[in-house]
Design a protein around this motif. Structure first.
Motif, PDB file in Angstrom:
ATOM      1  N   ARG A 474     -12.423   1.618  27.155  1.00  0.00           N
ATOM      2  CA  ARG A 474     -11.394   1.254  26.191  1.00  0.00           C
ATOM      3  C   ARG A 474     -12.007   1.273  24.798  1.00  0.00           C
ATOM      4  O   ARG A 474     -13.096   0.709  24.588  1.00  0.00           O
ATOM      5  N   ALA A 475     -11.340   1.871  23.846  1.00  0.00           N
ATOM      6  CA  ALA A 475     -11.811   1.910  22.466  1.00  0.00           C
ATOM      7  C   ALA A 475     -10.630   1.642  21.541  1.00  0.00           C
ATOM      8  O   ALA A 475      -9.505   2.095  21.799  1.00  0.00           O
ATOM      9  N   GLN A 476     -10.886   0.902  20.487  1.00  0.00           N
ATOM     10  CA  GLN A 476      -9.826   0.634  19.517  1.00  0.00           C
ATOM     11  C   GLN A 476     -10.424   0.507  18.127  1.00  0.00           C
ATOM     12  O   GLN A 476     -11.581   0.110  17.963  1.00  0.00           O
ATOM     13  N   ILE A 477      -9.623   0.863  17.132  1.00  0.00           N
ATOM     14  CA  ILE A 477     -10.075   0.819  15.748  1.00  0.00           C
ATOM     15  C   ILE A 477      -8.882   0.506  14.856  1.00  0.00           C
ATOM     16  O   ILE A 477      -7.760   0.949  15.126  1.00  0.00           O
ATOM     17  N   THR A 478      -9.119  -0.296  13.818  1.00  0.00           N
ATOM     18  CA  THR A 478      -8.094  -0.624  12.828  1.00  0.00           C
ATOM     19  C   THR A 478      -8.743  -0.535  11.453  1.00  0.00           C
ATOM     20  O   THR A 478      -9.833  -1.073  11.244  1.00  0.00           O
ATOM     21  N   ILE A 479      -8.056   0.116  10.517  1.00  0.00           N
ATOM     22  CA  ILE A 479      -8.600   0.281   9.179  1.00  0.00           C
ATOM     23  C   ILE A 479      -7.466   0.179   8.163  1.00  0.00           C
ATOM     24  O   ILE A 479      -6.345   0.636   8.420  1.00  0.00           O
ATOM     25  N   THR A 480      -7.748  -0.495   7.055  1.00  0.00           N
ATOM     26  CA  THR A 480      -6.818  -0.529   5.924  1.00  0.00           C
ATOM     27  C   THR A 480      -7.553  -0.016   4.703  1.00  0.00           C
ATOM     28  O   THR A 480      -8.733  -0.323   4.500  1.00  0.00           O
ATOM     29  N   GLN A 481      -6.865   0.769   3.887  1.00  0.00           N
ATOM     30  CA  GLN A 481      -7.482   1.381   2.720  1.00  0.00           C
ATOM     31  C   GLN A 481      -6.589   1.160   1.500  1.00  0.00           C
ATOM     32  O   GLN A 481      -5.456   1.650   1.453  1.00  0.00           O
ATOM     33  N   GLY A 482      -7.097   0.382   0.549  1.00  0.00           N
ATOM     34  CA  GLY A 482      -6.380   0.202  -0.695  1.00  0.00           C
ATOM     35  C   GLY A 482      -6.647   1.362  -1.642  1.00  0.00           C
ATOM     36  O   GLY A 482      -7.769   1.863  -1.729  1.00  0.00           O
ATOM     37  N   LEU A 483      -5.617   1.798  -2.357  1.00  0.00           N
ATOM     38  CA  LEU A 483      -5.731   2.888  -3.313  1.00  0.00           C
ATOM     39  C   LEU A 483      -5.729   2.325  -4.731  1.00  0.00           C
ATOM     40  O   LEU A 483      -5.438   1.140  -4.927  1.00  0.00           O
ATOM     41  N   PRO A 484      -6.052   3.119  -5.743  1.00  0.00           N
ATOM     42  CA  PRO A 484      -6.008   2.617  -7.126  1.00  0.00           C
ATOM     43  C   PRO A 484      -4.660   1.995  -7.451  1.00  0.00           C
ATOM     44  O   PRO A 484      -3.628   2.325  -6.840  1.00  0.00           O
ATOM     45  N   GLU A 485      -4.663   1.058  -8.403  1.00  0.00           N
ATOM     46  CA  GLU A 485      -3.463   0.303  -8.752  1.00  0.00           C
ATOM     47  C   GLU A 485      -2.279   1.236  -9.009  1.00  0.00           C
ATOM     48  O   GLU A 485      -2.385   2.214  -9.743  1.00  0.00           O
ATOM     49  N   GLY A 486      -1.168   0.898  -8.359  1.00  0.00           N
ATOM     50  CA  GLY A 486       0.039   1.690  -8.503  1.00  0.00           C
ATOM     51  C   GLY A 486       0.220   2.742  -7.434  1.00  0.00           C
ATOM     52  O   GLY A 486       1.289   3.347  -7.328  1.00  0.00           O
ATOM     53  N   TYR A 487      -0.836   2.966  -6.609  1.00  0.00           N
ATOM     54  CA  TYR A 487      -0.758   4.007  -5.583  1.00  0.00           C
ATOM     55  C   TYR A 487      -0.631   3.435  -4.173  1.00  0.00           C
ATOM     56  O   TYR A 487      -0.642   4.182  -3.202  1.00  0.00           O
ATOM     57  N   SER A 489      -1.239   1.445  -0.530  1.00  0.00           N
ATOM     58  CA  SER A 489      -2.300   1.374   0.472  1.00  0.00           C
ATOM     59  C   SER A 489      -1.827   2.010   1.759  1.00  0.00           C
ATOM     60  O   SER A 489      -0.622   2.174   1.985  1.00  0.00           O
ATOM     61  N   PHE A 490      -2.781   2.389   2.603  1.00  0.00           N
ATOM     62  CA  PHE A 490      -2.388   2.889   3.920  1.00  0.00           C
ATOM     63  C   PHE A 490      -3.214   2.184   4.991  1.00  0.00           C
ATOM     64  O   PHE A 490      -4.257   1.588   4.715  1.00  0.00           O
ATOM     65  N   TYR A 491      -2.743   2.257   6.206  1.00  0.00           N
ATOM     66  CA  TYR A 491      -3.398   1.606   7.334  1.00  0.00           C
ATOM     67  C   TYR A 491      -3.343   2.544   8.535  1.00  0.00           C
ATOM     68  O   TYR A 491      -2.480   3.438   8.618  1.00  0.00           O
ATOM     69  N   ALA A 492      -4.269   2.327   9.455  1.00  0.00           N
ATOM     70  CA  ALA A 492      -4.301   3.117  10.681  1.00  0.00           C
ATOM     71  C   ALA A 492      -4.909   2.281  11.793  1.00  0.00           C
ATOM     72  O   ALA A 492      -5.844   1.506  11.560  1.00  0.00           O
ATOM     73  N   SER A 493      -4.386   2.417  12.973  1.00  0.00           N
ATOM     74  CA  SER A 493      -4.963   1.772  14.147  1.00  0.00           C
ATOM     75  C   SER A 493      -4.733   2.661  15.358  1.00  0.00           C
ATOM     76  O   SER A 493      -3.732   3.396  15.427  1.00  0.00           O
ATOM     77  N   ALA A 494      -5.676   2.609  16.280  1.00  0.00           N
ATOM     78  CA  ALA A 494      -5.559   3.419  17.486  1.00  0.00           C
ATOM     79  C   ALA A 494      -6.219   2.689  18.641  1.00  0.00           C
ATOM     80  O   ALA A 494      -7.180   1.931  18.453  1.00  0.00           O
ATOM     81  N   ASN A 495      -5.702   2.912  19.839  1.00  0.00           N
ATOM     82  CA  ASN A 495      -6.226   2.291  21.040  1.00  0.00           C
ATOM     83  C   ASN A 495      -6.128   3.298  22.177  1.00  0.00           C
ATOM     84  O   ASN A 495      -5.076   3.935  22.358  1.00  0.00           O
ATOM     85  N   THR A 496      -7.194   3.450  22.920  1.00  0.00           N
ATOM     86  CA  THR A 496      -7.158   4.368  24.060  1.00  0.00           C
ATOM     87  C   THR A 496      -7.946   3.771  25.210  1.00  0.00           C
ATOM     88  O   THR A 496      -8.941   3.062  24.986  1.00  0.00           O
ATOM     89  N   GLN A 497      -7.508   4.012  26.440  1.00  0.00           N
ATOM     90  CA  GLN A 497      -8.214   3.516  27.615  1.00  0.00           C
ATOM     91  C   GLN A 497      -7.930   4.421  28.806  1.00  0.00           C
ATOM     92  O   GLN A 497      -6.856   5.031  28.901  1.00  0.00           O
TER      93      GLN A 497
END
Length: 819
Positions: A474-487, A489-497
């Motif tokens: 089983r593997a899982q990952i979660t990431i959030t990425q803030g962009l420069p002001e006004g742009y 943010s995005f997020y991503a998560s995945a899980n597999t088993q």
């Protein structure tokens, strides 16, 4: 004309009469408790009483007694010393506020014992009163396809409790009813719990679950002793590194994280250690600056990344449990025991281990967690041995790797990356217990298994266990990425088993982007999720917008979303918001249209509303579509019964308070939305933080002028699950706006004291002979005094008008001649 008013009573500040008062005690503007304090006159010439200080109070305040003389210490061991604080410890002051019923002790940090920030001494925790509680949640709905009679469904969840001293008895159950399945009552859990303050732990006896820190969570019936992280000060909970350094002089130390100052203090010359930083999410390296007395600066960086396994240096957490494995689907109730231990060895390393033993099963785990410059890392291995009826013994290992990192420079937050690997012979405690039960009893074991799990000869075929597939990776990952002001943010998560003995692999993911343009919020997301009806995996893309209809904070919001997934796309538009003085009314109206490739278009109208009433939360909903109609209702709230009555509440949490303020019906508890005192002057504060200072404040606005709150704010530090009783003293009487004159036609002197025949003070004269007073009786006699000499007092009789109580905010008016 000037009057000779005796003002000596005020020459030493606001006068305080000798006596004993129950006060909130603050140290350097931080509440530390509530207790009775004695006030006495320091000498025969004094007009103002002073607080009496003894050794118990010094300990309560955390004031050092190192510099107190032996003669003073002997006096403090008795009834105490009633004198200014400077005469006792050489520094500081005590300020009494009669309006708030509090006393503030202002003492330099150098004269105080060191305490962790946010801590409340356990001896001042409040176990609350003996009380019975009941939290209930009811949902009912009726759904019918066009042309059918439909079905009605009811569900009721109950959580009952009884508190006695430190003990908490809890009983959780549910009741559901449907036309097809009839009525079913289910007991979910019964347990008794209490805090063990010397161990910072809690004792649980009955049915509960373990915390899942080292091993997967286990449901049990038995007894457990576990560390309770809530008992530690905020600055000792979670993980934060100890910051160590050396100051050359009396220096100022500033700690910054991601551009924000999170801590600042002064330290004496020499080595220093700061070990009471508050935990901050996933961490982020700390930038430490030392500013010396001459203005020179030096700085260094402390790595700070955290995951659940990390503990502060020197901190220990543990779990001890013994009892029966609890699973209602199983035939047997096997005995099981579990123990875990975690300890922080340094800023960098935390170690943890655990043992589990049960009938036919044992497992041992060991792991290490690291705080490193490149992130937080934890790795552990669990060795398990399982005896399976008819199959012999199986052994296996599970290896786990967890990683987390925050990168302030790029505003990246890798909140969790985890990988598990299990060999074929490894079983978790729950998997092992269920497997043994099935192999022993076959189809009679419960609903986890289907008919294919039994071979033609009637023996168990373990490879067909349903709902117990043997996980391999089983593997899982979660990431959030803030962009420069006004742009945004995005997020991503995945899980597999995947699983042993099959090519099947489960994979799901979420991707999304959020941003806001002026008042318009928008989001685009992609998801892969399982369709519970078909069992297939669907990929779904959603685009949504939300905009307020006005600039008001309570403005309704208009939202629109478009969703596309396999063979289907839909469009939904809705309006939602809240109304009422305390936003106690919430509503929503939605229209959606869904089109499927093989079944045409389906249009739906949905309406819902909830009302947070003074006694319960009431809700309703209605849905009409092209294929069916549905309507429902909900009712939730709580009931508290104690020695002085029964109080209803629209909400009820784990730790609560009952507020009493006689004759103050309708007053609002300001820091809890929608909480008002009922007709008997009582209310339930539904949520308190256990082992923490909680302030409860009553807003007197709108109260009848015939009622006065002696204090409007109190604090309590309740233990977990307690029902704290907070009594606000009130003064009731007849409120009067008095216009007083002397026999010569002149107004009563400014500052003159007014008292009733029994000596009860009712107020003071203000400018123009006017006074705002509250008298005890409808008629009687008052005395005005503005000095001690002859002709410096007078009396008058009064009788109030035979009218109803004045409107809120208004007063009775009375003109008198004082003779």
């Amino acid at each position: 004309m000037r009057f000779q008013v005796d003002a000596t009573r005020y020459s030493q500040g606001n006068p305080i009469d000798p006596g004993t008062y129950r006060l909130d005690i603050y140290l350097n503007n931080r509440w530390i408790g509530r207790q009775e304090m004695r006030f006495a006159l320091p000498n025969a010439l004094s007009r103002t009483a002073l607080p009496c200080i003894d050794l118990t109070l010094l300990d309560y305040l955390g004031i050092k007694s190192d510099n107190v003389s032996e003669q003073t210490l002997r006096a403090l061991q008795g009834e105490g010393i009633c004198a200014p604080l400077t005469e006792i410890i050489g520094t500081g002051e005590a300020v009494y506020d009669g309006g708030q019923q509090r006393i503030d002790f202002n003492v330099p940090q150098a004269s105080l014992k060191r305490r962790a920030r946010g801590s409340v001494d356990p001896k001042y925790w409040d176990n609350g009163i003996t009380a019975a509680t009941l939290k209930y949640d009811y949902t009912g709905y009726h759904s019918a396809s066009h042309g059918s009679a439909g079905e009605t469904y009811h569900y009721l969840s109950l959580l009952g409790g009884f508190n006695w001293q430190e003990w908490r008895l809890r009983y959780r159950s549910s009741l559901n009813h449907s036309g097809d399945n009839g009525t079913r009552y289910q007991k979910i859990a019964t347990y008794v719990e209490r805090a063990i303050p010397p161990l910072n732990s809690k004792l649980t006896v009955g049915e509960s679950t373990t915390d899942g820190q080292v091993f997967d969570s286990v449901s049990y019936r038995g007894v457990a002793l576990t560390s309770d992280d809530r008992m530690y000060a905020d600055s000792l909970r979670g993980y934060a590194p100890v910051v160590r350094g050396v100051a050359k002089s009396n220096a100022r130390v500033t700690i910054n994280q991601m551009g924000r100052t999170i801590y600042e203090t002064t330290v004496p010359p020499g080595p220093f250690a700061i070990d009471d930083l508050y935990p901050t999410g996933q961490g982020g390296d700390l930038y430490v600056t030392i500013t010396e007395a001459d203005g020179t600066e030096s700085s260094f960086t402390v790595s700070y990344a955290t995951i659940a396994e990390l503990l502060r240096p020197g901190m220990t957490r543990y779990t001890l449990m013994a009892g029966q494995f609890r699973d209602n689907s199983m035939h047997d109730k096997p005995a099981i025991a579990l123990g875990t231990l975690r300890h922080g060895f340094s800023n960098i390393i935390t170690g943890y281990s655990g043992l589990t033993a049960a009938e036919g099963y044992y497992a041992a785990a060991m792991g290490l967690a690291f705080n490193t410059p490149v992130g937080a890392l934890a790795t552990d291995i669990t060795q398990a041995h399982t005896r399976l009826p008819g199959k012999g013994a199986e052994q296996g290992q599970s290896i786990r790797l967890t990683y987390a990192k925050t990168v302030p420079q790029t505003n990246t937050n890798l909140t969790l990356a985890s990988y598990h690997y299990s060999t074929r012979g490894y079983y978790s405690p729950a998997e092992a217990m269920r497997a043994r039960d099935y192999l022993k009893y076959g189809n009679n074991a419960g609903a986890f298994y289907d008919d294919s799990a039994v071979l033609d000869d009637g023996t168990a075929n373990y490879s067909y266990l349903r709902g117990m597939q043997h996980r391999r990776n089983r593997a899982q990952i979660t990431i959030t990425q803030g962009l420069p002001e006004g742009y945004g943010s995005f997020y991503a998560s995945a899980n597999t088993q995947n699983y042993w003995g099959t090519q099947k692999r489960d994979t799901d993911f979420q991707l999304g982007y959020n941003n806001q343009y002026k008042s318009v919020s928008y989001n685009i997301s992609a998801n892969r999720m399982r369709n519970t009806s078909s069992g297939n995996w669907d990929n779904q893309i959603t685009l949504s917008f939300s905009v307020p209809l006005s600039s008001a904070s309570s403005s309704p919001r208009l939202s629109t979303s478009y969703t596309q997934k396999r063979h289907t796309h839909s469009l939904q538009t809705g309006l939602s918001g809240s109304a009422g003085e305390n936003n106690q009314y919430n509503y929503g109206a939605y229209v959606s249209s869904e089109r499927a490739d093989n079944s045409g278009r389906n249009n739906t109208l949905s309406l819902n509303a909830t009302w947070l009433s003074p006694y319960a939360t009431v809700g309703g909903s209605y849905t009409k579509s092209s294929d069916y109609d549905q309507y429902g209702a909900s009712l939730s709230g709580g009931i508290v019964a104690y020695h002085d009555g029964v109080v209803l509440s629209p909400e009820l949490g784990e730790t609560i308070a009952v507020v009493e303020a006689r004759n103050a019906a309708g007053a609002r508890v300001t820091n809890y939305t929608g909480v008002h005192l009922n007709g008997s002057g009582r209310a339930v504060v539904p949520y308190l933080n256990p082992y923490r200072m909680n302030e409860v404040e009553i807003d007197p606005k709108g109260l009848s002028t015939d009622t006065e709150l002696k204090s409007t704010s109190q604090n309590t530090a309740p233990t977990a699950g307690s029902v704290a009783l907070m009594v606000f003293e009130t003064t009731s009487g007849y409120s009067v706006l008095l216009d007083g004159k002397q026999t010569n036609g002149k107004p009563l002197p400014f500052g003159a004291a007014l008292e009733e025949e029994d000596g009860n003070a009712v107020g003071y004269v203000a400018q123009g002979g006017q006074a705002l007073i509250r008298v005890t009786h409808h008629k009687g006699q008052l005395r005005a005094t503005w000095g001690e000499g002859p002709g410096e007092s007078c009396r008058f009789r009064y009788q109030l008008p035979q009218t109803a109580a004045p409107e809120k905010g208004d007063y009775r008016r009375l003109e008198v001649i004082c003779k």
